[in-house]
Write a protein that holds these residues in place. Structure first.
Motif, PDB file in Angstrom:
ATOM      1  N   SER A  91       0.829  -1.206   0.000  1.00 59.29           N
ATOM      2  CA  SER A  91       0.000   0.000   0.000  1.00 59.29           C
ATOM      3  C   SER A  91       0.862   1.253   0.000  1.00 59.29           C
ATOM      4  O   SER A  91       0.608   2.219  -0.736  1.00 59.29           O
ATOM      5  CB  SER A  91      -0.916  -0.016   1.234  1.00 59.29           C
ATOM      6  OG  SER A  91      -1.692   1.148   1.288  1.00 59.29           O
ATOM      7  N   SER A 131      -5.362   0.823   2.095  1.00 58.80           N
ATOM      8  CA  SER A 131      -5.346  -0.592   2.465  1.00 58.80           C
ATOM      9  C   SER A 131      -6.521  -1.341   1.842  1.00 58.80           C
ATOM     10  O   SER A 131      -6.407  -2.513   1.469  1.00 58.80           O
ATOM     11  CB  SER A 131      -5.414  -0.733   3.999  1.00 58.80           C
ATOM     12  OG  SER A 131      -4.273  -0.160   4.589  1.00 58.80           O
ATOM     13  N   THR A 152      -5.513  -2.235  -1.724  1.00 62.08           N
ATOM     14  CA  THR A 152      -4.557  -3.347  -1.809  1.00 62.08           C
ATOM     15  C   THR A 152      -5.227  -4.671  -1.457  1.00 62.08           C
ATOM     16  O   THR A 152      -4.796  -5.732  -1.910  1.00 62.08           O
ATOM     17  CB  THR A 152      -3.343  -3.121  -0.883  1.00 62.08           C
ATOM     18  OG1 THR A 152      -3.805  -2.803   0.427  1.00 62.08           O
ATOM     19  CG2 THR A 152      -2.456  -2.007  -1.403  1.00 62.08           C
TER      20      THR A 152
END
Length: 388
Positions: A34, A41, A44
């Motif tokens: 990330s 987050s 990702t």
């Protein structure tokens, strides 16, 4: 022949261990990825999602293809694609290409994991199918608890990209090894449509695995959080609890193989589901009991994965002519169960809290047992009809 068998099992174990590492290693690396691509987050997290969805969608196709054209070529193709996808993951120039690389990784693992199960079922001696499958399944389960430490350690010394480079290098070696190992594996000579009249029966059989996965993963996905909030466990204690779970999973798989070959796939797969129901109820009762939780987590994984392995062996025996596609559908059913389980777990903890999870999981285990019993009866009826 004995030496050859151990070579096949070793190659299968290592290959499935690598596939498991590729699956479980991504989560602890997400914060570093990330940061590298300057994305959130949540974004990702799509690396895990696209991998799982691609695997679930394409595994049955590769299983069907291997039943018609042989498994050796598909496994080798999958490993070469695995190498390419992990190199792309390591050196992706943008986040878009990173997502593409995980789609390719999902494709590669879909053409490897279920086919390793199938080819072991093909070559195992008639009275040793359970034991052989349990050994290679333990490779995948070992990655369940070894994947995160492996990735974290490599990231600490060499950076997160090194994890995927190392996996690509091992994958390249395994492509050559697998190509030579399965040289003499028998090929299915059937030219008929392997799905003709069987698809609904296959889907019914693998639905047992879907409910089994819900009974395991509705709780496992939230295990760390539940131990923290309900037992006030530290990070070290949570890691220890997951280690107990991982050891139980590996031992359960290995013990199941021996029991399956001795008492039969159907008997062990049903008995383990009964014990799974009881242990989940006990886990609910003793959920906030402190150190006792280690013991019950060990038992839960021991019995749960013994059931999974014995059911894999049962499918391999009952669908000997469609083994590749059935193993692939079973893996798809597993991923569907994991996804549904995580959704159910999230709903349960929101409505009733973490201590309710084991009881909800026990209900899923009951449904898995009922479906398992029904399928056995149907198979017996079919056998009577075919004999007449």
């Amino acid at each position: 022949m004995k030496f050859k068998g151990w070579v096949c099992l070793s190659v299968g174990w290592i290959t499935l261990f690598l596939m498991g590492i590729d699956l479980f290693v991504v989560s602890p690396l997400l914060p570093f990825i990330s940061e590298a691509y300057n994305v959130s987050s949540a974004m990702t997290g799509w690396m895990v999602t696209v991998f799982a969805v691609t695997y679930a969608l394409f595994a049955p196709f590769f299983g069907w293809l291997s039943d018609k054209n042989g498994r050796r070529a598909m496994i080798t193709f999958g490993l070469l694609l695995f190498v390419m996808s992990n190199i792309l993951t390591a050196f992706a120039p943008s986040f878009f290409w990173l997502i593409v690389s995980r789609i390719l990784a999902g494709l590669s693992v879909a053409s490897i994991t279920p086919l390793i199960y199938a080819i072991i079922g093909d070559i195992a001696p008639a009275n040793r199918t359970g034991t052989w499958l349990s050994i290679v399944v333990s490779g995948h389960l070992t990655a369940l608890w070894a994947g995160a430490p492996f990735g974290t350690l490599l990231e600490h010394f060499l950076g997160w990209r090194s994890v995927f480079v190392v996996m690509a290098m091992i994958g390249a070696i395994l492509a050559i090894v697998n190509f030579n190992t399965w040289k003499y594996a028998s090929k299915n000579d059937l030219t008929r449509n392997l799905l003709a009249g069987n698809l609904l029966r296959i889907l019914g059989s693998v639905s047992v695995t879907t409910f089994w996965a819900i009974s395991m993963y509705a709780l496992y996905v939230y295990l760390g959080a539940s131990l923290y909030y309900e037992n006030r466990f530290s990070a070290t204690q949570i890691a220890l609890a997951i280690t107990f779970y991982g050891i139980g999973a590996v031992l359960g798989s290995l013990i199941s193989g021996q029991l399956t070959d001795r008492f039969g796939e159907r008997n062990i797969s049903k008995v383990t589901l009964i014990f799974l129901i009881l242990i989940l109820v006990c886990l609910g009762i003793f959920f906030s009991s402190g150190d006792w939780i280690y013991f019950f987590l060990f038992l839960w994984a021991l019995v749960g994965y013994a059931g999974f392995t014995s059911y894999q062996a049962r499918l391999a025996v009952e669908y000997s002519n469609e083994r590749g596609i059935v193993m692939a559908w079973n893996n798809t059913a597993l991923y569907i169960g994991i996804t549904i389980g995580s959704m159910i777990g999230g709903y349960v903890i929101t409505k009733w809290g973490y201590p309710s999870l084991p009881y909800v999981c026990s209900i899923a285990a009951i449904l898995s047992f009922v479906l398992s019993t029904q399928k056995v009866k149907e198979r017996k009826k079919e056998a009577v009809v075919s004999d007449s």
